[in-house]
Motif scaffolding. Structure first.
Motif, mmCIF file in Angstrom:
data_model
loop_
_atom_site.group_PDB
_atom_site.id
_atom_site.type_symbol
_atom_site.label_atom_id
_atom_site.label_comp_id
_atom_site.label_asym_id
_atom_site.label_seq_id
_atom_site.Cartn_x
_atom_site.Cartn_y
_atom_site.Cartn_z
ATOM 1 N N UNK A 228 -38.112 28.000 57.957
ATOM 2 C CA UNK A 228 -37.566 28.320 56.623
ATOM 3 C C UNK A 228 -37.080 29.766 56.583
ATOM 4 N N UNK A 229 -37.915 30.671 57.070
ATOM 5 C CA UNK A 229 -37.548 32.081 57.010
ATOM 6 C C UNK A 229 -36.347 32.394 57.895
ATOM 7 N N UNK A 230 -36.272 31.732 59.046
ATOM 8 C CA UNK A 230 -35.113 31.940 59.931
ATOM 9 C C UNK A 230 -33.822 31.505 59.258
ATOM 10 N N UNK A 231 -33.938 30.506 58.371
ATOM 11 C CA UNK A 231 -32.753 30.012 57.662
ATOM 12 C C UNK A 231 -32.546 30.756 56.334
ATOM 13 N N UNK A 232 -33.410 31.719 56.052
ATOM 14 C CA UNK A 232 -33.292 32.467 54.800
ATOM 15 C C UNK A 232 -33.800 31.696 53.594
ATOM 16 N N UNK A 233 -34.697 30.726 53.825
ATOM 17 C CA UNK A 233 -35.208 29.897 52.730
ATOM 18 C C UNK A 233 -36.647 30.278 52.395
ATOM 19 N N UNK A 234 -37.015 29.986 51.145
ATOM 20 C CA UNK A 234 -38.384 30.160 50.674
ATOM 21 C C UNK A 234 -39.184 28.929 51.083
ATOM 22 N N UNK A 235 -40.439 29.133 51.497
ATOM 23 C CA UNK A 235 -41.290 27.994 51.862
ATOM 24 C C UNK A 235 -42.390 27.830 50.822
ATOM 25 N N UNK A 236 -42.401 26.673 50.192
ATOM 26 C CA UNK A 236 -43.438 26.333 49.217
ATOM 27 C C UNK A 236 -44.377 25.326 49.860
ATOM 28 N N UNK A 237 -45.683 25.556 49.763
ATOM 29 C CA UNK A 237 -46.656 24.571 50.234
ATOM 30 C C UNK A 237 -47.140 23.777 49.034
ATOM 31 N N UNK A 238 -47.026 22.444 49.077
ATOM 32 C CA UNK A 238 -47.519 21.632 47.962
ATOM 33 C C UNK A 238 -48.897 21.072 48.282
ATOM 34 N N UNK A 239 -49.657 20.789 47.224
ATOM 35 C CA UNK A 239 -50.974 20.185 47.407
ATOM 36 C C UNK A 239 -52.033 21.140 47.919
ATOM 37 N N UNK A 240 -51.979 22.407 47.505
ATOM 38 C CA UNK A 240 -52.996 23.386 47.916
ATOM 39 C C UNK A 240 -54.234 23.203 47.031
ATOM 40 N N UNK A 241 -55.325 22.768 47.652
ATOM 41 C CA UNK A 241 -56.497 22.381 46.864
ATOM 42 C C UNK A 241 -57.695 23.306 47.047
ATOM 43 N N UNK A 242 -57.685 24.181 48.056
ATOM 44 C CA UNK A 242 -58.854 25.056 48.236
ATOM 45 C C UNK A 242 -58.431 26.425 48.759
ATOM 46 N N UNK A 243 -59.358 27.386 48.655
ATOM 47 C CA UNK A 243 -59.019 28.769 49.019
ATOM 48 C C UNK A 243 -58.843 28.926 50.525
ATOM 49 N N UNK A 244 -59.559 28.120 51.324
ATOM 50 C CA UNK A 244 -59.390 28.225 52.781
ATOM 51 C C UNK A 244 -57.947 27.905 53.162
ATOM 52 N N UNK A 245 -57.393 26.882 52.518
ATOM 53 C CA UNK A 245 -55.994 26.512 52.780
ATOM 54 C C UNK A 245 -55.061 27.623 52.326
ATOM 55 N N UNK A 246 -55.335 28.167 51.135
ATOM 56 C CA UNK A 246 -54.481 29.248 50.632
ATOM 57 C C UNK A 246 -54.488 30.437 51.583
ATOM 58 N N UNK A 247 -55.674 30.797 52.079
ATOM 59 C CA UNK A 247 -55.758 31.949 52.984
ATOM 60 C C UNK A 247 -55.018 31.669 54.290
ATOM 61 N N UNK A 248 -55.103 30.431 54.767
ATOM 62 C CA UNK A 248 -54.378 30.062 55.975
ATOM 63 C C UNK A 248 -52.868 30.172 55.749
ATOM 64 N N UNK A 249 -52.429 29.693 54.592
ATOM 65 C CA UNK A 249 -51.005 29.755 54.250
ATOM 66 C C UNK A 249 -50.543 31.208 54.155
ATOM 67 N N UNK A 250 -51.414 32.035 53.595
ATOM 68 C CA UNK A 250 -51.086 33.460 53.482
ATOM 69 C C UNK A 250 -50.905 34.068 54.877
ATOM 70 N N UNK A 251 -51.809 33.713 55.786
ATOM 71 C CA UNK A 251 -51.740 34.235 57.157
ATOM 72 C C UNK A 251 -50.447 33.803 57.852
ATOM 73 N N UNK A 252 -49.966 32.618 57.514
ATOM 74 C CA UNK A 252 -48.733 32.111 58.125
ATOM 75 C C UNK A 252 -47.469 32.648 57.450
ATOM 76 N N UNK A 253 -47.643 33.363 56.334
ATOM 77 C CA UNK A 253 -46.480 33.941 55.661
ATOM 78 C C UNK A 253 -45.799 33.021 54.659
#
Ligand code: C2E
Ligand code: MG
Ligand code: MG
Ligand code: MG
Length: 293
Positions: A228-253
């Motif tokens: 997404x970032x290489x194409x200049x797009x925003x990446x939205x993660x859907x279905x985030x249900x817990x903080x561990x997932x959110x932190x992982x997503x944060x680490x991935x940018x």
């Protein structure tokens, strides 16, 4: 005994006209859905799309529900397929857009700097009148095109890619934002990413939900963020249900998170209260200060 005396042909006729509760229920639901549209029983709930970096909510997604007089609040999967099959998707989408843009106008007047996302279906994207409808509704409600995002799924683009492509181009020309919903569940992802003028990918929740437990899902999430970032797009993660997932997503940018962790879809007045209390604050532990937008 009565039934056994009938011929096979009679039974077929009886089956179709009288004895099929399914088809009867379908007709009744169709009638009821038409009435519901006329009576304004289709209402939108709104779910925050939360910016991962600062916890601020700059966008919400409109999700339609049927406030049924006797059956209660019905989820979209109970009536959208029927609407799609019976020609009611156009009036439904126009009702959702009308309602949503009216809300958006009010929120912006309250000083909330929000954009709103609305889902489109397959038939909407094959409807060459849609761009004109969207333009008219934006003018009616005096909302800038850039404050509206339209979410389209990959299946839409496969149905009739030429026609859908021209509708997408006309929507784009209006200046509305475009998002690919449920990204990763369709087939021709890479070929249309090459051509389609979109702003956002929403990675399907099946990948997001498993990314802390399954290394393969994690690899897919991480590389989709990079794509997404290489194409200049925003990446939205859907279905985030817990903080561990959110932190992982944060680490991935990952740019934006949406899911029950932050909030379920809420009626408009509850969303306003949610925004007042959580809107500019990061969810989850480990962040003491929030940036107020
Ligand atoms: P979608 O656009 O992918 O919307 C996300 C769905 O996931 C919503 O279901 C939402 O309530 C649910 N969801 C959000 N966060 C979580 C989470 O953390 N965990 C889980 N398990 N689910 C979560 P909903 O509201 O039932 O809508 C289902 C689908 O119906 C939508 O999927 C969209 O494709 C369609 N839809 C909804 N409203 C509209 C509309 O106004 N027009 C059209 N054409 N389609 C709509
Ligand atoms: Mg969506
Ligand atoms: Mg989705
Ligand atoms: Mg989905």
């Amino acid at each position: 005994a009565m039934y056994r005396a009938k011929t096979a042909r009679d039974r077929v006729a009886r089956y179709r006209v009288e004895d099929d509760p399914h088809s009867r229920a379908r007709l009744q639901t169709l009638e009821a859905l038409r009435d519901a549209l006329a009576r304004g029983e289709l209402v939108c709930h709104f779910q925050p799309k939360v910016t991962v970096a600062d916890g601020a909510t700059r966008s919400v997604e409109a999700l339609v529900r049927w406030q049924h007089p006797t059956r209660g609040l019905l989820a979209p999967d109970t009536f959208l397929p029927l609407a799609e099959q019976t020609g009611l998707m156009r009036p439904l989408t126009l009702a959702v857009l009308d309602q949503t843009l009216r809300r958006l106008r009010a929120w912006r007047a309250q000083g909330r700097d929000l954009t709103v996302a609305v889902n489109l279906s397959v038939t909407n994207l094959l409807d060459t009148d849609l761009p004109g409808d969207v333009d008219r509704l934006l003018r009616t409600h005096d909302v800038p095109a850039a404050a509206l995002v339209l979410e389209i799924t990959e299946s839409v683009l496969m149905a009739d890619s030429r026609r859908a492509g021209s509708v997408v181009a006309a929507l784009r020309a209006l200046g509305v934002g475009l998002s690919i919903d449920d990204y990763g569940t369709g087939y021709s992802s890479l070929s249309y990413l090459q051509d389609l003028p979109v702003d956002e990918l929403k990675l399907d929740r099946t990948f997001v939900a498993r990314c802390t437990a399954d290394p393969r899902s994690a690899a897919i999430v991480r590389s989709t963020v990079d794509l997404a970032h290489s194409l200049g797009l925003r990446l939205v993660a859907e279905g985030v249900e817990d903080t561990a997932t959110l932190e992982r997503l944060r680490a991935y940018g990952c740019d934006v998170a949406q899911g029950f962790l932050h909030s379920r879809p809420l009626p408009a007045d509850e969303l306003e209260r949610w925004l007042d209390t959580h809107g500019a604050r990061p969810a989850g532990p480990g962040r003491a200060t929030a940036q107020v937008p």
